[in-house]
Write an enzyme that holds these catalytic residues in place. Structure first.
Site: not given
Length: 300
Positions: A16, A70, A100, A138, A198-199, A220
């Site tokens: 997301p 989400q 976040c 997440k 993730n990342g 991204r």
């Protein structure tokens, strides 16, 4: 519904992304083979107040199966009430944002602030588990350091989380530095539920990133190259742009061009010659036809 039945091992999903993972972009990523696409984060407070802006985030594309919403907030009871909303009921999976890092969200005790309040975070998961859908989390590696990352993930598993996605940075790092995939894999080895890493996932390192985790969530890297999910570039960048434009206008009208789509242009142009001239022209254009003509210059 078992999460492993919905998501195969080795899955590649769209993470997301506020401001990016709207219904048009999610549909585009599904076209290219994303195993799951997740909505932009939806406020449970906004949902319970029947905010038009909030419910607009929750449309589902025809190819989003399974689908995932989400949610973010800090009050377990608000998450519990969210289960009764028809917009939430339409989704197959509910994900909770505990990662976040932005100041406004963190300052309200939401998003990555929950990493410092594992009891509240667990209560949120338990509230959602009273429903009949898989619940995923997440998270990041921590607020300022990674010392409690494994313990936090275990607490979410014990509360009933069916899957955990781990962004390999702390809140303090925001998006700077490199994601710590060793730490992501340490968490994956410590819990029995599937873990998505993730990342810094890109097409060139996708195979390496899949090692030691159940799957990956691309953020991204997907904005730069939505075809990452297909494993190859089958369409030119212009063709991808035109399909994205078509979906955006379908769902939001021509205003999508100047309110949202221009924000994708620097990512779509990354790595090509003469990027500055084309990018600058695209970022100041005022209508759809003008933007199409500018982007038509992209030949790759």
């Amino acid at each position: 519904m078992n999460i492993r039945d919905l998501l195969p091992k080795g899955c590649v999903t769209l993470a997301p992304l506020a401001g990016y993972s709207d219904i048009a972009f999610r549909r585009l990523c599904r076209d290219f083979g994303a195993d799951l696409t997740v909505t932009e984060m939806v406020s449970v407070a906004g949902l319970n107040y029947r905010s038009v802006k909030t419910t607009a985030l929750m449309r589902i594309a025809p190819n989003e199966k399974p689908s995932c919403v989400q949610l973010f907030g800090r009050e377990p009871e608000q998450f519990g009430r969210a289960l009764s909303h028809r917009e939430v009921a339409a989704f197959d999976i509910i994900d909770v944002n505990m990662g976040c890092p932005v100041r406004k969200v963190f300052g309200h005790g939401e998003g990555s602030a929950l990493l410092g309040d594992p009891e509240r975070a667990a209560a949120i998961v338990r509230a959602l588990k009273k429903g009949d859908k898989p619940v995923t989390v997440k998270m990041r590696l921590g607020i300022t350091d990674t010392s409690h990352a494994v313990d936090f993930a275990k607490a979410m598993e014990q509360a009933g989380a069916d899957l955990i996605t781990v962004h390999g940075r702390t809140r303090e790092q925001l998006y700077s530095g490199e994601a710590d995939w060793d730490e992501i894999r340490r968490i994956a080895a410590a819990v029995s539920v599937p873990v998505l890493g993730n990342g810094d996932v890109r097409a060139e390192n996708l195979g390496e990133r899949l090692d030691g985790v159940y799957g990956v969530a691309v953020g991204r890297g997907a904005v730069e190259n939505p075809q990452i999910f297909s494993g190859e570039r089958r369409l030119t960048r212009f063709e991808v742009f035109m399909r994205h434009l078509e979906y955006g206008v379908e769902y939001f009208g021509d205003r999508y061009v100047t309110t949202v789509l221009r924000g994708f242009i620097p990512f779509y142009l990354k790595g090509i010659p003469d990027i500055k001239r084309i990018r600058n022209a695209a970022m100041v254009c005022k209508d759809k036809d003008e933007l199409v003509e500018i982007m038509r210059q992209v030949k790759e």
